[in-house]
Motif scaffolding. Sequence first.
Motif, PDB file in Angstrom:
ATOM      1  N   PRO A  57       0.803  -1.035   0.069  1.00 13.87           N
ATOM      2  CA  PRO A  57      -0.109  -0.022  -0.012  1.00 13.87           C
ATOM      3  C   PRO A  57       0.950   1.375  -0.238  1.00 13.87           C
ATOM      4  O   PRO A  57       1.864   1.441   0.767  1.00 13.87           O
ATOM      5  CB  PRO A  57      -0.650  -0.061   1.257  1.00 13.87           C
ATOM      6  CG  PRO A  57      -0.669  -1.497   1.784  1.00 13.87           C
ATOM      7  CD  PRO A  57       0.714  -1.963   1.145  1.00 13.87           C
ATOM      8  N   ALA A  65      -4.011  -3.844   3.522  1.00 14.62           N
ATOM      9  CA  ALA A  65      -4.563  -2.623   3.402  1.00 14.62           C
ATOM     10  C   ALA A  65      -5.386  -2.210   2.300  1.00 14.62           C
ATOM     11  O   ALA A  65      -6.348  -1.547   2.563  1.00 14.62           O
ATOM     12  CB  ALA A  65      -3.533  -1.672   3.939  1.00 14.62           C
ATOM     13  N   ASN A  66      -4.859  -2.387   1.304  1.00 14.59           N
ATOM     14  CA  ASN A  66      -5.565  -2.173   0.143  1.00 14.59           C
ATOM     15  C   ASN A  66      -6.871  -2.909  -0.186  1.00 14.59           C
ATOM     16  O   ASN A  66      -8.107  -2.273  -0.228  1.00 14.59           O
ATOM     17  CB  ASN A  66      -4.977  -2.189  -1.042  1.00 14.59           C
ATOM     18  CG  ASN A  66      -3.790  -1.258  -1.578  1.00 14.59           C
ATOM     19  OD1 ASN A  66      -4.281   0.059  -1.218  1.00 14.59           O
ATOM     20  ND2 ASN A  66      -2.812  -1.230  -2.029  1.00 14.59           N
ATOM     21  N   TYR A  67      -6.783  -3.990   0.032  1.00 10.04           N
ATOM     22  CA  TYR A  67      -8.074  -4.862  -0.077  1.00 10.04           C
ATOM     23  C   TYR A  67      -8.863  -4.567   0.978  1.00 10.04           C
ATOM     24  O   TYR A  67     -10.188  -4.742   1.027  1.00 10.04           O
ATOM     25  CB  TYR A  67      -7.535  -6.412  -0.040  1.00 10.04           C
ATOM     26  CG  TYR A  67      -6.994  -6.676  -1.427  1.00 10.04           C
ATOM     27  CD1 TYR A  67      -7.428  -7.230  -2.467  1.00 10.04           C
ATOM     28  CD2 TYR A  67      -5.351  -6.651  -1.329  1.00 10.04           C
ATOM     29  CE1 TYR A  67      -6.960  -7.190  -3.537  1.00 10.04           C
ATOM     30  CE2 TYR A  67      -4.736  -6.759  -2.499  1.00 10.04           C
ATOM     31  CZ  TYR A  67      -5.660  -7.275  -3.541  1.00 10.04           C
ATOM     32  OH  TYR A  67      -4.857  -7.532  -4.976  1.00 10.04           O
ATOM     33  N   ARG A  68      -8.450  -4.385   2.482  1.00 13.12           N
ATOM     34  CA  ARG A  68      -9.325  -3.994   3.488  1.00 13.12           C
ATOM     35  C   ARG A  68     -10.044  -2.861   3.231  1.00 13.12           C
ATOM     36  O   ARG A  68     -11.429  -2.629   3.541  1.00 13.12           O
ATOM     37  CB  ARG A  68      -8.546  -4.264   4.854  1.00 13.12           C
ATOM     38  CG  ARG A  68      -9.470  -4.250   6.109  1.00 13.12           C
ATOM     39  CD  ARG A  68      -8.598  -4.236   7.293  1.00 13.12           C
ATOM     40  NE  ARG A  68      -7.599  -5.505   7.363  1.00 13.12           N
ATOM     41  CZ  ARG A  68      -6.312  -5.215   7.462  1.00 13.12           C
ATOM     42  NH1 ARG A  68      -5.932  -3.825   7.639  1.00 13.12           N
ATOM     43  NH2 ARG A  68      -5.501  -6.280   7.486  1.00 13.12           N
ATOM     44  N   ARG A  69      -9.341  -1.918   2.769  1.00 11.08           N
ATOM     45  CA  ARG A  69      -9.973  -0.625   2.446  1.00 11.08           C
ATOM     46  C   ARG A  69     -10.696  -0.890   1.302  1.00 11.08           C
ATOM     47  O   ARG A  69     -11.986  -0.122   1.480  1.00 11.08           O
ATOM     48  CB  ARG A  69      -8.739   0.508   1.714  1.00 11.08           C
ATOM     49  CG  ARG A  69      -9.480   2.101   1.720  1.00 11.08           C
ATOM     50  CD  ARG A  69      -8.371   2.994   1.051  1.00 11.08           C
ATOM     51  NE  ARG A  69      -9.117   3.792   0.205  1.00 11.08           N
ATOM     52  CZ  ARG A  69      -8.537   4.357  -0.834  1.00 11.08           C
ATOM     53  NH1 ARG A  69      -6.958   4.305  -0.983  1.00 11.08           N
ATOM     54  NH2 ARG A  69      -8.859   5.082  -1.481  1.00 11.08           N
ATOM     55  N   SER A  72     -14.036  -2.261   2.880  1.00  8.72           N
ATOM     56  CA  SER A  72     -14.699  -1.391   4.079  1.00  8.72           C
ATOM     57  C   SER A  72     -15.463  -0.479   3.501  1.00  8.72           C
ATOM     58  O   SER A  72     -16.396   0.209   4.174  1.00  8.72           O
ATOM     59  CB  SER A  72     -13.864  -1.346   5.127  1.00  8.72           C
ATOM     60  OG  SER A  72     -12.794  -0.584   4.811  1.00  8.72           O
ATOM     61  N   ASP A  73     -15.241   0.231   2.360  1.00  9.85           N
ATOM     62  CA  ASP A  73     -15.769   1.425   1.841  1.00  9.85           C
ATOM     63  C   ASP A  73     -16.634   1.201   0.830  1.00  9.85           C
ATOM     64  O   ASP A  73     -16.575   0.425  -0.016  1.00  9.85           O
ATOM     65  CB  ASP A  73     -14.494   2.190   1.197  1.00  9.85           C
ATOM     66  CG  ASP A  73     -14.939   3.624   0.748  1.00  9.85           C
ATOM     67  OD1 ASP A  73     -16.216   3.947   0.929  1.00  9.85           O
ATOM     68  OD2 ASP A  73     -14.317   4.340   0.111  1.00  9.85           O
ATOM     69  N   TYR A  77     -16.665  -0.899  -2.445  1.00 10.23           N
ATOM     70  CA  TYR A  77     -17.073  -2.285  -2.734  1.00 10.23           C
ATOM     71  C   TYR A  77     -18.278  -2.251  -3.361  1.00 10.23           C
ATOM     72  O   TYR A  77     -18.549  -3.646  -4.116  1.00 10.23           O
ATOM     73  CB  TYR A  77     -16.998  -3.345  -1.373  1.00 10.23           C
ATOM     74  CG  TYR A  77     -17.944  -2.756  -0.237  1.00 10.23           C
ATOM     75  CD1 TYR A  77     -19.443  -3.024  -0.598  1.00 10.23           C
ATOM     76  CD2 TYR A  77     -17.856  -2.159   0.928  1.00 10.23           C
ATOM     77  CE1 TYR A  77     -20.335  -2.800   0.434  1.00 10.23           C
ATOM     78  CE2 TYR A  77     -18.578  -1.800   1.887  1.00 10.23           C
ATOM     79  CZ  TYR A  77     -20.156  -2.169   1.480  1.00 10.23           C
ATOM     80  OH  TYR A  77     -20.828  -2.003   2.419  1.00 10.23           O
ATOM     81  N   ASP A 264      -2.677   6.474  -6.915  1.00 11.07           N
ATOM     82  CA  ASP A 264      -2.298   5.484  -6.027  1.00 11.07           C
ATOM     83  C   ASP A 264      -2.202   4.459  -6.995  1.00 11.07           C
ATOM     84  O   ASP A 264      -3.275   3.515  -6.996  1.00 11.07           O
ATOM     85  CB  ASP A 264      -3.266   5.538  -5.037  1.00 11.07           C
ATOM     86  CG  ASP A 264      -3.009   4.335  -3.795  1.00 11.07           C
ATOM     87  OD1 ASP A 264      -2.012   3.695  -4.028  1.00 11.07           O
ATOM     88  OD2 ASP A 264      -3.606   4.407  -2.576  1.00 11.07           O
ATOM     89  N   MET A 267      -3.413   1.061  -4.821  1.00 13.90           N
ATOM     90  CA  MET A 267      -4.650   0.805  -5.034  1.00 13.90           C
ATOM     91  C   MET A 267      -5.310   0.445  -6.316  1.00 13.90           C
ATOM     92  O   MET A 267      -6.200  -0.536  -6.286  1.00 13.90           O
ATOM     93  CB  MET A 267      -5.142   2.014  -4.236  1.00 13.90           C
ATOM     94  CG  MET A 267      -6.750   1.788  -3.908  1.00 13.90           C
ATOM     95  SD  MET A 267      -6.994   0.790  -2.586  1.00 13.90           S
ATOM     96  CE  MET A 267      -8.660   0.382  -2.870  1.00 13.90           C
TER      97      MET A 267
END
Lengths: 303, 280
Positions: A57, A65-69, A72-73, A77, A264, A267
Amino acid sequence: MDVLAPTPAVIAGPSLRQRLASRGFDAVTLLVVPAAIFSLVLFVYPFAFGFVLSFEPKAGGDWLANYRRFFSDPFLYETIAKTLWLAVPVTILNLLLAVPIAFRVRLMRRQRLLTTILVLPITLGTVLVAEGLLNYLGPQGWFNRTLMTVGLIDQPLKLVHNYWGVFASLVITGFPFTFLLTLSYVTGIDPALEQAGATLGANAWQRFRHIYLPLLMPGFAITFCLSFVQAFSVFPSAVLLGAPAGPTRVISIAAYQAAFEEYDYSMASAVAMIMGFVQLGIVVAVLASRGLFYRGPASGAKG
Amino acid sequence: MIRDTTLGSKLWAVAVWTMVGFFVVNLFAMIGTVVTSSFATRWLGTWLPAGWTTRWYSSAWSEFQLGDVLLVTFQVVGAVVLISGALGVTAAYALARRDFPGKRMLLLLFLLPLLIPPITFGIPLATVLYQTGLAGTFWGVVVANLVPTVPFVILLMILFIEQIDPKIEAAARVFGANTFKLFIHVLLPLLLPGILAALLLVLVRTIAMFELTFLVAGPTSQTLVVALYYAVFAAGVRAVQSIDAMAVVYMVTTLVWLIIALRFVNPTQIVTRAKQQPAH
């Protein structure tokens, strides 16, 4: 032949050359090397690079972190659901339209005019189709004007800058693609099979259901996959004809914005990988269910 | 051929042809709208414009620098056609004539860029090209466009080369031709229709290739389709007719080549990449 072969190592001599040639490796085989290197460097390497980059990230944090972001956003998603909500109905509609038309066109002697007309939107591309539909489907366009003149509607339908604009553009560019693929599968089946069925008294529907459908199922599955993958990667028309901040914020827009608006790339690669995996997931699911589907009709045909 | 004469099948045929007709009419009306609008002086709330003019073409030509854009487009397309021809035909020859371990893997490697949509592999590709500094340049656009076109030429040419009897090549060898002579005097004349068809399809595809060019092009390496996208994207800045005039220029550029290509190939080849069987 000396001109052909590369100079082999002196000690190994012709025996190595012969051994290689017997397995299919000689100077002619080497002709494939430039293209293979090209594909490895510009197709496989970027994919691998993007895959690794997506776990590094830009903003720091751990490797996921990228996948979690992304998951979760909701702004991110939800693009998966929005893209599927466009791509799946369009693909099913295109396939449902393409099959009966392909069965009719296969009987035509002069298919070339129709296939040429249908190749037009594919050749012109999505950007031009989006530009054309903006005018044509707009509130003052010929489409709404015709419907109002006929008396079907009182107010112009809102068909651009929303879901339906993108839907229409995916039908215009996607249907010819689906149709031409379907046609090549349908014309590939020996008509003697159908004639045998007709001789035994099967009507048109029975011949389709019990002869063509089982034979064509693998072809339809592949057609569905290719058409779906095309529709799932919709980009220009979702921006130009749709509501890119709302209902048609498809996953490719999210990837593009991450790369070229937030700069980014990590990302963006993560989004591109997620896009690839969703496509792969649907394709694998369809191809796997093909096996289940195929057995049904084949045994049913006995009864 | 089986002819159904029941009422139901006749109705069904009518319904099917109505669907085809509806699609084709809408397609032509969509293209017609763009063409009509590009010649319109003022077109608001009526079936046809108030008057006709060609001035949008000259204004679009200067506003969008179409001269430069067209030049870049043809340079990109020319480079892509030549390089993908050179890489693709040689590789196709090896794949058509030799059987070696790993050939199936190699074919899969060449099939994938055609099956995976450009936007999916375009973003990682653009990232790599930006890191090497190639993106934004002329050659960056060429290289990105080659990724799907080289495999396209390979897969199309394998079909053509497999149709040529290897005995012809063996005969040339017997008479002392080396590989170069064999290629120039025997293979090239036989393969010319196939090469021409493949390269024309590459040409049409490259003119219309939006995603890859869009992701890697800089301001001076835009092709026509990307310039058109930016014009439509910034609609409101320019007159609609001006953008439509540009769209017509794009359409004409593409269709001229499509018409030339269709003299050599079956239209279905544009999609299915395989020789179609004759209709029964």
